[in-house]
Design a protein around this motif. Sequence first.
Motif, PDB file in Angstrom:
ATOM      1  N   PRO A  46       0.789  -1.234   0.000  1.00 44.98           N
ATOM      2  CA  PRO A  46       0.000   0.000   0.000  1.00 44.98           C
ATOM      3  C   PRO A  46       0.826   1.292   0.000  1.00 44.98           C
ATOM      4  O   PRO A  46       0.539   2.211  -0.773  1.00 44.98           O
ATOM      5  CB  PRO A  46      -0.857  -0.126   1.266  1.00 44.98           C
ATOM      6  N   HIS A 102      -2.870   0.167   6.730  1.00 42.57           N
ATOM      7  CA  HIS A 102      -3.029   0.228   5.278  1.00 42.57           C
ATOM      8  C   HIS A 102      -3.101   1.692   4.844  1.00 42.57           C
ATOM      9  O   HIS A 102      -4.126   2.344   5.017  1.00 42.57           O
ATOM     10  CB  HIS A 102      -4.330  -0.500   4.910  1.00 42.57           C
ATOM     11  N   ASP A 148      -7.354   3.653  -2.443  1.00 39.34           N
ATOM     12  CA  ASP A 148      -6.609   2.475  -1.990  1.00 39.34           C
ATOM     13  C   ASP A 148      -5.814   1.999  -3.195  1.00 39.34           C
ATOM     14  O   ASP A 148      -6.344   1.300  -4.064  1.00 39.34           O
ATOM     15  CB  ASP A 148      -7.580   1.393  -1.494  1.00 39.34           C
TER      16      ASP A 148
END
Length: 160
Positions: free
Chosen positions: A56, A83, A101
Amino acid sequence: DRAAAAVGASAPLCERVAAVSRVLFDEEGFCGNVDNYYDPQNSFLHRVLERKRGIPISLSIVWAAVARRVKVPCFLCTDMPMHILIRVTTGGGVADDLYVDAFGNKVMDYSELLRFCASLGLSFDEDFVKQGVATAVYARLLRNLRNIYQQAASRPGSQA
């Protein structure tokens, strides 16, 4: 530059965000390395660019760098536990902003962000998505690498 060619800096923000993701993930093939998440190569940016695989934080760094080329106002949420996400600021505040994301190739609105946090077992806190200092990104990246190497060194028979 392909993102800039696909959509100009004057295009609506949501179109610019979509173009960045399309170029990086669909056209260039960047993706999260789900098969070997703890490979140190996922944290070395030159290797992430070569292999088009990362975690990430490294994929978020790449996404944000490309996004800034098309004037997408964004920053990495370095205080997000577990994350890292990218926050795209719309000018309306936390509930109006977009969240990317890069590992999962997903653009989220606020309600999706809340569900994302819940899926990680977290109760959302606005501090998760506040802007921090740029050095926090690199500090977190280095902590990840340190932890990977420490874990490898603690395994029996390891030569790390």
